[in-house]
Write a protein that holds these residues in place. Structure first.
Motif, PDB file in Angstrom:
ATOM      1  N   PHE A  16      14.323 -21.417 -39.018  1.00 13.90           N
ATOM      2  CA  PHE A  16      15.116 -22.572 -38.565  1.00 13.90           C
ATOM      3  C   PHE A  16      15.926 -23.058 -39.764  1.00 13.90           C
ATOM      4  O   PHE A  16      15.531 -23.982 -40.472  1.00 13.90           O
ATOM      5  CB  PHE A  16      14.197 -23.673 -38.026  1.00 13.90           C
ATOM      6  N   PRO A  17      17.042 -22.412 -40.032  1.00 15.16           N
ATOM      7  CA  PRO A  17      17.746 -22.630 -41.307  1.00 15.16           C
ATOM      8  C   PRO A  17      18.595 -23.884 -41.307  1.00 15.16           C
ATOM      9  O   PRO A  17      18.845 -24.519 -40.282  1.00 15.16           O
ATOM     10  CB  PRO A  17      18.627 -21.387 -41.406  1.00 15.16           C
ATOM     11  N   ARG A  18      19.027 -24.239 -42.509  1.00 16.80           N
ATOM     12  CA  ARG A  18      20.090 -25.228 -42.696  1.00 16.80           C
ATOM     13  C   ARG A  18      21.291 -24.455 -43.221  1.00 16.80           C
ATOM     14  O   ARG A  18      21.222 -23.828 -44.284  1.00 16.80           O
ATOM     15  CB  ARG A  18      19.674 -26.305 -43.679  1.00 16.80           C
ATOM     16  N   VAL A  19      22.392 -24.525 -42.477  1.00 19.24           N
ATOM     17  CA  VAL A  19      23.541 -23.663 -42.757  1.00 19.24           C
ATOM     18  C   VAL A  19      24.818 -24.487 -42.751  1.00 19.24           C
ATOM     19  O   VAL A  19      24.998 -25.368 -41.913  1.00 19.24           O
ATOM     20  CB  VAL A  19      23.650 -22.535 -41.704  1.00 19.24           C
ATOM     21  N   VAL A  20      25.698 -24.172 -43.698  1.00 22.27           N
ATOM     22  CA  VAL A  20      27.068 -24.678 -43.681  1.00 22.27           C
ATOM     23  C   VAL A  20      27.975 -23.488 -43.414  1.00 22.27           C
ATOM     24  O   VAL A  20      27.961 -22.514 -44.177  1.00 22.27           O
ATOM     25  CB  VAL A  20      27.442 -25.348 -45.015  1.00 22.27           C
ATOM     26  N   ALA A  21      28.724 -23.536 -42.306  1.00 23.21           N
ATOM     27  CA  ALA A  21      29.616 -22.437 -41.928  1.00 23.21           C
ATOM     28  C   ALA A  21      31.055 -22.893 -42.104  1.00 23.21           C
ATOM     29  O   ALA A  21      31.492 -23.855 -41.474  1.00 23.21           O
ATOM     30  CB  ALA A  21      29.359 -22.012 -40.485  1.00 23.21           C
ATOM     31  N   GLU A  22      31.761 -22.175 -42.961  1.00 24.27           N
ATOM     32  CA  GLU A  22      33.155 -22.531 -43.271  1.00 24.27           C
ATOM     33  C   GLU A  22      34.058 -21.421 -42.754  1.00 24.27           C
ATOM     34  O   GLU A  22      33.892 -20.255 -43.133  1.00 24.27           O
ATOM     35  CB  GLU A  22      33.318 -22.693 -44.778  1.00 24.27           C
ATOM     36  N   ALA A  23      35.004 -21.785 -41.874  1.00 19.85           N
ATOM     37  CA  ALA A  23      35.905 -20.787 -41.309  1.00 19.85           C
ATOM     38  C   ALA A  23      37.217 -21.457 -40.943  1.00 19.85           C
ATOM     39  O   ALA A  23      37.212 -22.569 -40.413  1.00 19.85           O
ATOM     40  CB  ALA A  23      35.290 -20.122 -40.084  1.00 19.85           C
ATOM     41  N   PRO A  24      38.340 -20.817 -41.211  1.00 20.48           N
ATOM     42  CA  PRO A  24      39.645 -21.417 -40.899  1.00 20.48           C
ATOM     43  C   PRO A  24      39.841 -21.598 -39.398  1.00 20.48           C
ATOM     44  O   PRO A  24      39.113 -21.009 -38.589  1.00 20.48           O
ATOM     45  CB  PRO A  24      40.653 -20.392 -41.467  1.00 20.48           C
ATOM     46  N   PRO A  25      40.821 -22.395 -39.007  1.00 18.02           N
ATOM     47  CA  PRO A  25      41.098 -22.591 -37.577  1.00 18.02           C
ATOM     48  C   PRO A  25      41.444 -21.273 -36.898  1.00 18.02           C
ATOM     49  O   PRO A  25      42.086 -20.388 -37.491  1.00 18.02           O
ATOM     50  CB  PRO A  25      42.307 -23.537 -37.579  1.00 18.02           C
ATOM     51  N   GLY A  26      41.005 -21.135 -35.657  1.00 16.28           N
ATOM     52  CA  GLY A  26      41.363 -19.973 -34.869  1.00 16.28           C
ATOM     53  C   GLY A  26      40.532 -18.748 -35.124  1.00 16.28           C
ATOM     54  O   GLY A  26      40.789 -17.687 -34.542  1.00 16.28           O
ATOM     55  N   THR A  27      39.512 -18.845 -35.977  1.00 13.08           N
ATOM     56  CA  THR A  27      38.689 -17.674 -36.277  1.00 13.08           C
ATOM     57  C   THR A  27      37.572 -17.470 -35.263  1.00 13.08           C
ATOM     58  O   THR A  27      36.918 -16.434 -35.273  1.00 13.08           O
ATOM     59  CB  THR A  27      38.069 -17.800 -37.676  1.00 13.08           C
ATOM     60  N   GLY A  28      37.315 -18.449 -34.404  1.00 17.22           N
ATOM     61  CA  GLY A  28      36.312 -18.292 -33.372  1.00 17.22           C
ATOM     62  C   GLY A  28      34.928 -18.761 -33.759  1.00 17.22           C
ATOM     63  O   GLY A  28      33.939 -18.405 -33.112  1.00 17.22           O
TER      64      GLY A  28
END
Length: 927
Positions: A36-48
């Motif tokens: 049960f992780p703690r995650v920060v997900a960084e992704a530009p707009p439109g990447t899904g």
């Protein structure tokens, strides 16, 4: 079709096909992530990322927990979106990719609508829905993960949800928390979500192919904003630029951003007219104007229209075989939504956001210039799926002057709901991304006390009821009181009107009620049923009034429906009068009365002013109950209100009703008035005879305002005594009294009440005995030494008794304060010496001839203060100033003698002044 009971429900390869965010799946598998992780997900707009990350986390949790404790493990994944439209669209998109119907494996819950079942694995919700669940079920029973999307927008609800989920993750080891955004400081958020910079949360990031974006500048000739908001001329320019964008680009849909729903409708209407007339030149749009469809996209756009606009299209059909679209939108399309086919963006450069005016105790939505971050987000919509172009309705220099970032809502919004949510949650406020601003927080606490939601250091029963109602705290309190005074159904309909996101025509809520009924608005009907159910629930539980509370809706109503003198109003359907009552109950501080000699200017019970729009049918109404006020620069504009009568105003604002007696002292007379008020609104004013206490306060106030010398006209004897006491206070401190005029003015009724009474009855202040009153402040037994310590006169060698001149105590206090400042910059001993030297000593102004033979200046205050000698000529003109007579006789006297003996030949000027007899008069007089 996937089996919802299978823990491995999602085909990640199929879901992520063609989406750059699919790379996050591989990153998570290689990361040392907990079950049960703690995650920060960084992704530009439109990447899904909104499509890929939720099933990725669901599969991750299922993989690590398979075979352990079975069905008892939490299984649902909650994904937040800042807006209802985004939650519905994301759920629909993911459901279609899983090959299931919406509401089965993937569902959504937003205000007034829900599509879920017991088997739902991923549920998209608005952040407000998650907050309500956290307050109702602090453990989030059955939830395996919370994913907070679009954190970069820094909405207040998102900040609160982050703090609560971060704390809950510490208490529940079987809860994953993921935050994701297109533009956030990933490392900072990883530290916040983890255990600081040394032990951050898992950070996943993915890059995306960037498509070329052409920027075209389209500044307007007119200023976009005036005192009333967005100008009509600028809306014309925005519409013309949108049509120009269609003409200049052969393919691609156009997404035009306007700041608010009103502006969206106006621009869309103008675009349609231009399209129908053939564009700018009449030829640029072609002969078939029907080939261009104009849509609006706002928070109140129906679900059916939203689905039609957001429905994916075949990329190969963009510009071929289908009508081109112009979509005029508010900021709902700025992030979290991908509109297929958009290749062109028209950016107004304006945005609308919450602003709190703490001085006027007023909050509302304000139209302002966008930030560069917001403008970049908007322009990115054009280049999500291919090369794009953005038309910015500003100059390049205007763009350069924009602020870099949009301020977080926590710094600009009314914090009343947020502070209540934190109080009910009872968690650690320090986990917020940034602290609550002190001033707005204090005002929020004041509001909650007035609402009866908090008392001292705890949340009341009413407060918990208010927090559980999915509406503003003000409307929630109005629902509770309105249900008790009317009935749950009528109160619920009134609150549904108040909470509607549709604009009230001419700011008239009654007109909006009629419109909502005629249009058979489904959202309005849902809200009405939902609020009625809530009102009935609290009524049956007995929580609606909470008679133990002393507060009220923003002004001290405190369970108005529980007051014995109020009775339930009978009726079957909501009337405009009922709507006015519930509105006034919800916002008593916004009960307003028409100002004299005006048809549109109103004074609110809060003490501030606001005006109706020019086209409002409410103009001239004597009283209004206002539900919404907008801020336009320094002006407050009434956005929605309903006419009420004075009885309704006094009933709903009962907690604000009070009577005050005031008096003024002018031209030697006390004039008193009794006023009844509803908050800041004066209801009646009656002249009265002032009582002793009121008269004393009036004179004291006049003294503070105009000055004691002008009002009291104190005698020389009084000022002499005050000056002597001032020196004693400066030198010895207690028990000698403080006699600065600032202090004496504040305490007039304590040291001279009898004198004030005589002045109030018409006595001339100059003839009133203030000296005896001041002597009454002398301490005992020290008072017996007053003349010894600070004598009024000093005997000089000639036998004369010369008057001492003491400095004004206010000047002594000022210099002592300067000495105290010096003390902070030096050591204690030198600072104390500095302070002593700053205290002006008394002056002995005496003829030089009367001091012959005198070598030591006199000292007072038990020898602690030397007298300053002003040696005068026979004509009483100053010759020298000294505190050292011996030095004067030895050094300066010869020069003074030489200059003055010829000028005053009749007076003695001996060569040896130390051995000459002191003389009062001339040589001949022998005195």
């Amino acid at each position: 079709m996937p089996d919802p009971h299978d823990p491995h429900t999602f085909d990640l390869a199929r879901i992520g096909a063609g989406l750059p965010a699919a790379a996050l799946i591989e990153e998570l598998s290689h990361a040392e992530a907990a079950p049960f992780p703690r995650v920060v997900a960084e992704a530009p707009p439109g990447t899904g990322k909104t499509t890929v990350v939720p099933p990725m986390i669901a599969e991750h949790v299922a993989w690590f927990t398979e075979g352990s404790a079975g069905a008892e493990l939490p299984r649902r994944i909650i994904v937040t979106q800042p807006r209802r439209m985004a939650a519905r669209a994301a759920a629909g998109r993911l459901a279609s990719l899983t090959g299931t119907r919406l509401g089965e494996v993937v569902g959504f819950t937003v205000r007034g609508a829900s599509r879920t079942t017991a088997a739902t694995r991923i549920e998209f919700v608005t952040t407000g829905v998650l907050l309500s669940r956290l307050l109702r079920d602090p453990e989030l029973t059955g939830v395996a993960a919370v994913i907070l999307d679009e954190v970069h927008e820094r909405q207040l609800d998102t900040d609160l949800a982050f703090a609560m989920c971060r704390e809950l993750a510490d208490l529940r080891e079987d809860l994953a928390v993921v935050i994701m955004s297109a533009t956030l400081d990933a490392r900072l958020w990883a530290a916040r979500l983890g255990d600081g910079p040394q032990a951050p949360a898992t950070l996943l990031s993915v890059a995306a192919e960037t498509h070329p974006l052409e920027i075209r500048w389209a500044p307007a000739k007119e200023r976009p904003l005036d005192a009333r908001g967005v100008t009509w001329d600028f809306l014309d320019h925005l519409a013309a630029t949108t049509v120009r964008a269609v003409e200049e680009n052969a393919t691609g849909d156009v997404l035009a951003f306007a700041p608010g729903a009103r502006e969206v409708d106006e621009v869309a209407s103008r675009v349609r007219r231009r399209v129908e007339s053939g564009g700018r030149s009449g030829a640029g749009l072609g002969s078939d104007s029907a080939a261009i469809e104009v849509h609006t996209l706002t928070g109140r756009t129906s679900a059916k229209e939203q689905d039609a606009i957001l429905r994916p299209i075949d990329p190969g059909s963009v510009g071929v075989g289908r009508n081109r679209r112009v979509i005029v939108s508010t900021s709902v399309a700025e992030s979290a939504l991908t509109i297929d086919g958009v290749r062109i963006v028209v950016d107004s450069g304006l945005s609308r956001g919450p602003r709190l005016d703490t001085r006027r105790r007023m909050s509302g939505l304000v139209t302002m210039r966008e930030s560069k971050a917001s403008g970049t987000q908007r322009s990115g919509r054009a280049a999500r799926q291919g090369p794009g172009v953005v038309y910015r309705c500003m100059s390049e220099s205007d763009w350069a002057s924009l602020p870099e970032h949009t301020p977080p809502e926590i710094a600009t919004s009314d914090l009343t709901s947020a502070v209540l949510a934190l109080a009910v949650w009872g968690g650690d406020e320090d986990l917020l991304p940034e602290p609550l601003p002190a001033g707005p927080k204090r005002q929020a606490i004041d509001n909650l006390v007035a609402l009866g939601a908090v008392e001292a250091d705890h949340v009341t029963q009413t407060g918990r009821a208010i927090a559980a109602i999915p509406a503003s705290v003000w409307s929630a309190r109005g629902l509770l009181d309105g249900a008790a005074l009317l009935d749950p159904a009528r109160a619920a309909e009134a609150v549904a009107v108040i909470e509607s996101d549709q604009r009230a025509p001419g700011a008239d809520l009654s007109a909006l009620l009629r419109h909502l009924r005629r249009s058979k608005d489904t959202r309005f009907a849902q809200d009405r049923r939902r609020f009625a159910s809530i009102a009935r629930e609290f009524a049956s539980d007995g929580d609606g009034g909470d008679t133990g509370d002393d507060g009220g809706n923003g002004g001290g109503n405190g369970g108005i429906a529980d007051r014995g003198e109020l009775t339930r109003v009978s009726g079957t359907s909501l009337t405009p009068e009922d709507l006015g009552l519930v509105t006034a109950l919800s916002y008593p501080l916004q009960i307003a009365r028409l100002r004299s000699a005006s048809d549109s200017e109103y004074l609110l019970a809060s003490g501030t002013a606001a005006s109706l729009p020019r086209d409002s049918s409410l103009q001239g109404s004597p009283w209004l109950a206002i539900a919404e006020v907008g801020l336009a620069g320094s002006r407050a504009i009434i956005r929605s209100a309903v006419s009420i009568d004075v009885d309704t105003a006094e009933l709903a604002g009962a907690g604000l009703l009070h009577t005050v007696e005031t008096a003024t002292f002018e031209s030697g007379r006390v004039r008193a008035v009794r006023r009844s008020r509803l908050g800041g609104i004066e209801l009646t004013s009656t002249p009265i005879q002032a009582g002793p206490e009121l008269a004393r306060r009036a004179i004291a106030a006049s003294v503070r305002e105009r000055g004691a010398r002008e009002v009291l006209r104190p005698s020389e004897e009084f000022e002499s005594l005050r000056a002597r006491l001032g020196l004693l206070r400066a030198i010895a401190g207690e028990p000698w009294p403080e006699v600065t005029w600032e202090h004496l003015s504040e305490t007039l009724d304590q040291w001279c009440p009898d004198a004030l009474d005589r002045i109030a009855k018409g006595s001339d202040p100059a003839r009133v005995d203030l000296v005896s009153a001041l002597r009454g402040l002398l301490p005992w037994p020290e008072a017996v030494r007053l003349d010894e310590l600070v004598p009024t006169h000093i005997e000089v060698p000639s036998g004369s008794h010369v008057r001492l001149e003491y400095s004004d105590p206010d000047l002594i206090e000022q210099r002592a304060a300067t000495g105290a400042d010096d003390e902070s910059r030096a050591d204690d001993e030198s600072a104390a010496a500095s302070q002593r030297t700053e205290i002006p000593s008394p002056i002995l102004a005496v003829k030089l001839q009367e001091c012959f033979g005198w070598t030591d200046v006199p000292r007072i205050c038990d020898g602690r203060v030397p007298v300053t000698m002003h040696l005068l000529s026979p004509a009483r003109r100053p010759l020298a100033v000294t505190t050292d007579l011996a030095s004067f006789w030895a050094n300066a006297y010869a020069h003074v003698r030489a200059e003055n003996r010829g000028r005053y030949p009749k007076h003695p000027w001996p060569e040896d002044p130390l051995n000459a007899p002191a003389a009062k008069g001339t040589k001949r007089s022998g005195r």
